[in-house]
Design an enzyme around this catalytic site. Sequence first.
Site, PDB file in Angstrom:
ATOM      1  CE1 TYR A  54     -24.259 -57.703 -15.900  1.00 39.30           C
ATOM      2  CE2 TYR A  54     -24.444 -57.349 -13.531  1.00 39.30           C
ATOM      3  CZ  TYR A  54     -24.955 -57.203 -14.804  1.00 39.30           C
ATOM      4  OH  TYR A  54     -26.145 -56.574 -14.997  1.00 39.30           O
ATOM      5  CE  LYS A 100      -2.680 -53.691 -31.377  1.00 42.05           C
ATOM      6  NZ  LYS A 100      -2.196 -54.634 -32.407  1.00 42.05           N
TER       7      LYS A 100
END
Length: 131
Positions: A54, A100
């Site tokens: 990760y 976004k």
Amino acid sequence: MTDTVFVKGLVVHGHHGVSDEERRIGQNFILDLALELDLTAAARSDRIADTASYDDIVATASASFTANRYKLVEAAAGDVAVALLAAFSKVTRVRVTVRKPHAPLVATFDHVGVTIERGRGYLSADRTNSS
């Protein structure tokens, strides 16, 4: 068999957008990353070497996402996908979603964005074609 290592909700500050102001000031984007690879060995060995870390995924995606100033999140997501495939040889396919939340739109919305999927063959093919 398809196994997946994923990171959801990674917040990265980037200077992407069509307007000069977006590229100058920047904003937070949210990335969801999914890397497909065979995790059989990792499940048996319990060793980090048999999977995709990760920490390394986050570092690779963040570095790629912030390396350039893109007008389109499509371009940013595509470069993140390519960077992940290049960095992790065991990965056969990646899915990159870029959200976004602060797009300059006259509308009420949670976020806008794109999802791009790329396979291992994409690295050797013409980048105008996805696999």
